[in-house]
Design a protein around this motif. Structure first.
Motif, PDB file in Angstrom:
ATOM      1  N   LEU A 164       0.826  -1.197   0.000  1.00 57.56           N
ATOM      2  CA  LEU A 164       0.000   0.000   0.000  1.00 57.56           C
ATOM      3  C   LEU A 164       0.870   1.261   0.000  1.00 57.56           C
ATOM      4  N   ALA A 165       1.936   1.244   0.785  1.00 59.71           N
ATOM      5  CA  ALA A 165       2.849   2.390   0.837  1.00 59.71           C
ATOM      6  C   ALA A 165       3.497   2.622  -0.523  1.00 59.71           C
ATOM      7  N   GLN A 166       3.875   1.547  -1.196  1.00 56.76           N
ATOM      8  CA  GLN A 166       4.497   1.676  -2.510  1.00 56.76           C
ATOM      9  C   GLN A 166       3.519   2.252  -3.527  1.00 56.76           C
ATOM     10  N   GLN A 167       2.274   1.806  -3.484  1.00 56.50           N
ATOM     11  CA  GLN A 167       1.267   2.358  -4.387  1.00 56.50           C
ATOM     12  C   GLN A 167       1.083   3.852  -4.148  1.00 56.50           C
ATOM     13  N   GLN A 168       1.028   4.252  -2.896  1.00 57.57           N
ATOM     14  CA  GLN A 168       0.846   5.670  -2.562  1.00 57.57           C
ATOM     15  C   GLN A 168       2.046   6.494  -3.001  1.00 57.57           C
ATOM     16  N   ASN A 169       3.233   5.910  -2.933  1.00 53.01           N
ATOM     17  CA  ASN A 169       4.466   6.652  -3.183  1.00 53.01           C
ATOM     18  C   ASN A 169       4.954   6.520  -4.626  1.00 53.01           C
ATOM     19  N   LYS A 170       4.025   6.373  -5.557  1.00 51.58           N
ATOM     20  CA  LYS A 170       4.336   6.349  -6.986  1.00 51.58           C
ATOM     21  C   LYS A 170       5.270   5.209  -7.377  1.00 51.58           C
ATOM     22  N   GLY A 171       5.111   4.071  -6.687  1.00 53.52           N
ATOM     23  CA  GLY A 171       5.782   2.873  -7.157  1.00 53.52           C
ATOM     24  C   GLY A 171       7.095   2.519  -6.497  1.00 53.52           C
ATOM     25  N   TRP A 172       7.514   3.267  -5.467  1.00 46.40           N
ATOM     26  CA  TRP A 172       8.769   2.890  -4.818  1.00 46.40           C
ATOM     27  C   TRP A 172       8.688   3.178  -3.323  1.00 46.40           C
ATOM     28  N   PRO A 176      10.578   4.603  -0.094  1.00 43.96           N
ATOM     29  CA  PRO A 176      11.664   5.286   0.604  1.00 43.96           C
ATOM     30  C   PRO A 176      11.817   4.714   2.008  1.00 43.96           C
ATOM     31  N   VAL A 177      12.959   4.946   2.612  1.00 47.49           N
ATOM     32  CA  VAL A 177      13.217   4.385   3.937  1.00 47.49           C
ATOM     33  C   VAL A 177      12.249   4.947   4.967  1.00 47.49           C
ATOM     34  N   SER A 178      11.784   6.188   4.796  1.00 43.50           N
ATOM     35  CA  SER A 178      10.851   6.773   5.759  1.00 43.50           C
ATOM     36  C   SER A 178       9.492   6.078   5.712  1.00 43.50           C
ATOM     37  N   ALA A 179       9.089   5.572   4.534  1.00 43.43           N
ATOM     38  CA  ALA A 179       7.842   4.812   4.439  1.00 43.43           C
ATOM     39  C   ALA A 179       7.980   3.480   5.156  1.00 43.43           C
ATOM     40  N   MET A 180       9.136   2.853   5.015  1.00 44.95           N
ATOM     41  CA  MET A 180       9.364   1.590   5.715  1.00 44.95           C
ATOM     42  C   MET A 180       9.373   1.808   7.226  1.00 44.95           C
ATOM     43  N   ASN A 181       9.940   2.928   7.660  1.00 46.44           N
ATOM     44  CA  ASN A 181       9.944   3.239   9.087  1.00 46.44           C
ATOM     45  C   ASN A 181       8.523   3.437   9.616  1.00 46.44           C
ATOM     46  N   GLY A 191      -1.988   6.824  -8.410  1.00 43.32           N
ATOM     47  CA  GLY A 191      -1.848   6.534  -6.994  1.00 43.32           C
ATOM     48  C   GLY A 191      -2.475   5.208  -6.614  1.00 43.32           C
ATOM     49  N   SER A 192      -2.657   5.016  -5.316  1.00 40.10           N
ATOM     50  CA  SER A 192      -3.177   3.745  -4.825  1.00 40.10           C
ATOM     51  C   SER A 192      -4.630   3.531  -5.203  1.00 40.10           C
ATOM     52  N   GLU A 193      -5.376   4.627  -5.442  1.00 33.63           N
ATOM     53  CA  GLU A 193      -6.795   4.484  -5.790  1.00 33.63           C
ATOM     54  C   GLU A 193      -6.975   3.893  -7.179  1.00 33.63           C
ATOM     55  N   GLY A 194      -6.088   4.258  -8.099  1.00 29.32           N
ATOM     56  CA  GLY A 194      -6.237   3.766  -9.471  1.00 29.32           C
ATOM     57  C   GLY A 194      -5.178   2.765  -9.874  1.00 29.32           C
ATOM     58  N   TYR A 195      -4.489   2.202  -8.885  1.00 34.66           N
ATOM     59  CA  TYR A 195      -3.394   1.285  -9.181  1.00 34.66           C
ATOM     60  C   TYR A 195      -3.897   0.005  -9.855  1.00 34.66           C
ATOM     61  N   THR A 196      -3.215  -0.397 -10.918  1.00 37.38           N
ATOM     62  CA  THR A 196      -3.521  -1.661 -11.589  1.00 37.38           C
ATOM     63  C   THR A 196      -2.222  -2.402 -11.891  1.00 37.38           C
ATOM     64  N   TYR A 197      -2.350  -3.705 -12.041  1.00 41.35           N
ATOM     65  CA  TYR A 197      -1.194  -4.575 -12.296  1.00 41.35           C
ATOM     66  C   TYR A 197      -1.669  -5.634 -13.282  1.00 41.35           C
ATOM     67  N   ASN A 198      -1.372  -5.420 -14.555  1.00 43.28           N
ATOM     68  CA  ASN A 198      -1.970  -6.243 -15.600  1.00 43.28           C
ATOM     69  C   ASN A 198      -0.930  -7.007 -16.416  1.00 43.28           C
ATOM     70  N   TYR A 199      -1.323  -8.233 -16.801  1.00 38.96           N
ATOM     71  CA  TYR A 199      -0.496  -9.088 -17.645  1.00 38.96           C
ATOM     72  C   TYR A 199      -0.842  -8.861 -19.122  1.00 38.96           C
ATOM     73  N   PHE A 200       0.198  -8.816 -19.939  1.00 39.66           N
ATOM     74  CA  PHE A 200       0.042  -8.789 -21.400  1.00 39.66           C
ATOM     75  C   PHE A 200       0.831  -9.976 -21.932  1.00 39.66           C
ATOM     76  N   GLU A 201       0.109 -10.948 -22.493  1.00 43.69           N
ATOM     77  CA  GLU A 201       0.703 -12.243 -22.826  1.00 43.69           C
ATOM     78  C   GLU A 201       0.758 -12.465 -24.332  1.00 43.69           C
ATOM     79  N   ASP A 202       1.583 -13.430 -24.739  1.00 44.92           N
ATOM     80  CA  ASP A 202       1.767 -13.745 -26.175  1.00 44.92           C
ATOM     81  C   ASP A 202       2.174 -12.499 -26.954  1.00 44.92           C
ATOM     82  N   VAL A 203       3.069 -11.703 -26.379  1.00 42.69           N
ATOM     83  CA  VAL A 203       3.431 -10.434 -27.020  1.00 42.69           C
ATOM     84  C   VAL A 203       4.576 -10.616 -28.011  1.00 42.69           C
ATOM     85  N   THR A 204       4.643  -9.690 -28.944  1.00 40.00           N
ATOM     86  CA  THR A 204       5.748  -9.597 -29.890  1.00 40.00           C
ATOM     87  C   THR A 204       6.458  -8.269 -29.648  1.00 40.00           C
ATOM     88  N   PRO A 205       7.672  -8.093 -30.171  1.00 42.59           N
ATOM     89  CA  PRO A 205       8.351  -6.796 -30.018  1.00 42.59           C
ATOM     90  C   PRO A 205       7.511  -5.635 -30.548  1.00 42.59           C
TER      91      PRO A 205
END
Length: 254
Positions: A78-86, A88-93, A188-202
């Motif tokens: 959840l912290a990573q989603q809020q923080n634009k994908g990464w 920081p040590v302060s979020a882990m703290n 952000g975390s409200e619109g976060y998605t994680y999608n697979y794209f399969e059988d792809v070509t270059p």
């Protein structure tokens, strides 16, 4: 004597890494340790947003009060989603404070799982599967096409901040190899998605990137129009009806 020499050599190595911009460090190196920087140090304040604070409470409710530490992974996610994908040590703290453990316990989790990004990524983080089935099916060509089109190296972020390209091991869609994942942190975390794209070509992965640039949401799943989900081209040829019950059991009597 040997101890002093080893300590001196370790100091020299650390100085070399301190002089190397954080955005250009190899990803594997960035996973192993932390060096304070202006945008990633424990003195920077970090809190969950009011909306995400409610999610934190909901996540903690899934576990006994004396096992708050079990919420470490979902809270980091959840912290990573809020923080634009990464992360920081302060979020882990902050996660450590919430689940009432020493910060090192959270660092251990964040550095173990490759799903947690310790350095900045693009708003669209593209992950190419690099495991054997995808590699046999051309994943290196997929990655090369992405890197060339975006003008970056692996784990670098484009100048506009939109894209980064990384590698992930087995995403569990080997029958639809090769494949990529798009982690969308653009909303952000409200619109976060994680999608697979399969059988792809270059060519297809370049089209996906261009569609994302235009603000479109390209259809995910298999990119082979001759397939339905993970079925073979032309449709299934076996298991066309319900399987017969085993002769040694009377299923109706169960």
């Amino acid at each position: 004597m040997l101890g002093r020499l080893a300590s001196k050599r370790l100091l020299e190595i650390r100085q070399v890494f301190r002089q190397t911009p954080q955005t250009t460090r190899p990803f594997s190196t960035a996973l192993n340790y932390h060096i304070d920087s202006p945008d990633n140090n424990p003195d920077l304040p970090w809190k969950f947003t009011p909306t995400n604070s409610k999610k934190v409470t909901e996540i903690l409710s899934h576990y006994p009060s004396n096992y708050k530490r079990s919420a470490c992974i979902p809270l980091l996610d959840l912290a990573q989603q809020q923080n634009k994908g990464w992360l920081p040590v302060s979020a882990m703290n902050e996660v450590a404070r919430i689940i009432e453990v020493a910060p090192i316990r959270v660092y251990e989790v964040a550095t173990f799982y490759s799903m947690f990004n310790r350095t900045k990524v693009g708003r669209y983080h593209l992950l190419v599967c690099g495991t054997t089935p995808c590699m046999i099916r051309g994943s290196r060509d997929i990655e090369a096409a992405l890197l060339k089109h975006l003008g970056v190296q692996r784990n670098e972020v484009t100048k506009d901040g939109l894209f980064s390209v990384g590698e992930m091991e087995c995403m569990g869609s080997c029958v639809n190899a090769p494949m990529i994942t798009v982690a969308d942190y653009s909303n952000g975390s409200e619109g976060y998605t994680y999608n697979y794209f399969e059988d792809v070509t270059p060519e297809q992965v370049v089209e996906i990137v261009e569609a994302l640039k235009r603000g479109e949401k390209p259809p995910h799943g298999t990119q082979n129009p001759k397939r339905i989900n993970c079925g073979p081209e032309g449709g299934i040829t076996t298991l066309l009806s319900d399987p017969k019950p085993p002769p040694c059991r009377d299923l109706d009597a169960c």
